[in-house]
Design a protein around this motif. Structure first.
Motif, short mmCIF file in Angstrom:
data_model
loop_
_atom_site.label_atom_id
_atom_site.label_comp_id
_atom_site.label_asym_id
_atom_site.label_seq_id
_atom_site.Cartn_x
_atom_site.Cartn_y
_atom_site.Cartn_z
N THR A 9 -5.71 -2.70 4.63
CA THR A 9 -6.37 -1.44 4.37
C THR A 9 -6.43 -0.57 5.62
N ASP B 240 -15.59 2.49 -2.45
CA ASP B 240 -14.51 1.53 -2.64
C ASP B 240 -14.35 1.26 -4.13
N GLU C 61 -9.94 4.75 -3.21
CA GLU C 61 -8.70 4.04 -3.49
C GLU C 61 -7.87 4.72 -4.57
N MET D 233 0.85 -1.19 0.00
CA MET D 233 0.00 0.00 0.00
C MET D 233 0.88 1.24 0.00
N PRO E 167 -3.94 1.08 -5.51
CA PRO E 167 -3.29 2.35 -5.15
C PRO E 167 -1.78 2.32 -5.24
N HIS F 109 -10.54 -3.76 -6.46
CA HIS F 109 -10.13 -2.47 -5.91
C HIS F 109 -9.94 -1.42 -7.00
#
Length: 491
Positions: free
Chosen positions: A94, A304, A309, A16, A455, A249
């Motif tokens: 997350t 979402d 994201e 992430m 992301p 995502h």
């Protein structure tokens, strides 16, 4: 011919990127978090770029082992529980990502804060989930892989402003935090950047094709399925993450089968409506949406898979979607099995490496020049083209595989399939868009366009990918195969 027993492969962003850590504002806008290491600090001078304040700009990534890729085939009786644990681990990452983003000042002021407040608790939660995964597999008669327990630890990794890696300890570096002003005229700090774009007129012709040998199957079969004018979209991925809402995502465009979501089964697909002109083609064709980051608040700006994201801006409507199946330069092709699943390209190619990257970018009038790691800037009157050539060799047995790749393969440069693989009709896709040309000045890009993605992938063009599940009727598949093998052009 059934699907192989398999596991859910992907995790929610196993890496992430805090550069794109989104602090949600009132209108779904983003403020990106950058960490600026002091230029005089040890090991900082060789990474990043110096800013006007004399510091080196860095971004930070949480890097977690991808548990899904390490699992063997999961027994059928354990699959649901294991998928649930993997989904829970996605949520854990997350939450850790959001905690780090929302407490950037604490991370900057206390070198131990990240380890004590983010990585340590995350390791404990992952360790418990890994233990349950192992138990579920063993209770169902399977064997959990060795070293599964060792995948609980996540680390912090720094990357410079150009996307390169630089070493980072597992705790926050001694640094000061800075929140830059929101980007102007579209765009996010999560990418793309100016270096991700290339003037197509300055690219040399580079397209090569295998020569047809004696006995080549030179026909084609084209299916017309529209351009998703009805805006059928979601952020699921039933191939990679069945039964998991928002498993991708990022948002997908769908044409063909009209019932594709995380919970669709083969029976669902077989009984669904289709946007294809030939109703015998209920296949599902889907790809990440393309957006221009112009500040438009789409319907998913606070959802979402969308703005939450880092997927922001106006979703561009496909103008032309050409779906064609072609033959093999080395011989005849055999029919695809029903419900065959193929993914081409890699949504995580920026962090995974380019081994599975397979999308191409170009412009109308310049399609003998293709890019994989750049978005094209097209001249006036020319349109952006995304093109895909799917794997054309099949193992002859399985409609899917544990990693969703090993049951199919690409032919070599001469068109030969690997040993024990059979040539099948090769799916090719060409998507054309009217894209406002981005402008680049002083190293900054304004109004960039980009594919949706995880992301941490920073919206890099190399992460583009495409998905397909074959739901041709047996009669139509035989017709398509026959057309290809006898050299006919069929629609």
């Amino acid at each position: 011919m059934g699907r192989t027993s398999r596991k859910r492969r992907s995790s929610l962003a196993t890496r992430m990127t805090i550069a794109s850590a989104a602090l949600l504002l009132g209108g779904g806008g983003l403020v990106a978090v950058n960490v600026y290491a002091q230029a005089h600090e040890e090991n900082s001078a060789d990474t990043g770029q110096r800013s006007g304040s004399g510091v080196v700009a860095k971004t930070t990534t949480i890097d977690c082992p991808d548990v899904g890729t390490a699992l063997p085939d999961v027994p059928d009786s354990a699959r649901g529980r294991v998928d649930g644990e993997l989904a829970a681990m996605d949520t854990q990452i997350t939450q850790a990502y959001q905690r780090l983003a929302q407490n950037r000042d604490a991370a900057a002021q206390d070198p131990g804060w990240v380890q004590n407040s983010v990585l340590g608790p995350l390791k404990a939660k992952r360790g418990a989930a890994l233990d349950r995964i192992g138990q579920n597999i063993r209770r169902s008669g399977g064997s959990a892989p060795r070293g599964l327990d060792g995948m609980a630890q996540c680390t912090q990794r720094a990357t410079d402003d150009n996307g390169g890696d630089s070493p980072a300890p597992s705790t926050a570096p001694t640094s000061s935090a800075s929140v830059p002003a929101p980007p102007q005229q579209g765009g996010t700090a999560g990418g793309p950047v100016a270096a991700d774009f290339q003037d197509i007129t300055k690219v040399r012709p580079n397209v090569q094709r295998a020569r047809n040998g004696r006995g080549a199957s030179t026909g084609t079969f084209t299916t017309a399925c529209g351009t998703n004018a009805n805006k059928l979209r979601n952020s699921d991925n039933v191939i990679v993450a069945p039964g998991v809402t928002n498993g991708a995502h990022h948002m997908h465009d769908y044409v063909g089968n009209q019932s594709n979501n995380a919970f669709a089964s083969n029976d669902t697909f077989a009984g669904a409506a289709t946007s294809c002109r030939n109703q015998g083609d209920k296949s599902t064709y889907y790809w990440p949406v393309l957006r221009v980051q112009d500040g438009t608040q789409e319907a998913d700006a606070n959802q979402d898979g969308g703005g939450k994201e880092g997927n922001v801006g106006k979703i561009l409507q496909v103008r032309t979607a050409s779906i064609k199946f072609v033959g093999s330069p080395r011989g005849k092709v055999v029919a695809m099995p029903k419900f065959l699943r193929i993914i081409t390209g890699d949504a995580k190619a920026f962090t995974n490496g380019t081994a599975n990257a397979n999308a191409h970018w170009s412009c109308t009038g310049f399609e003998n020049r293709q890019l994989t790691d750049k978005y094209p800037i097209c001249p006036r009157g020319s349109q952006v083209v995304r093109s895909f050539k799917f794997q054309s060799c099949w193992d002859g047995q399985n409609t899917d595989s544990a990693n969703h790749r090993t049951h199919v393969a690409f032919a070599d440069a001469q068109g030969n399939c690997p040993a024990n693989f059979k040539a099948i009709p090769q799916l090719t896709m060409r998507l054309v868009y009217d894209v406002p040309a981005p402008t680049i000045a002083n190293g900054q890009v304004k109004n960039p366009y980009a594919v949706d993605g995880f992301p941490e992938q920073l919206h890099k063009p190399i992460t583009d990918h495409d998905d397909f599940i074959n739901v041709f009727s047996d009669q139509l598949m035989q017709r398509a195969t026959g057309c290809i093998n006898r050299g006919a052009r069929c629609n």
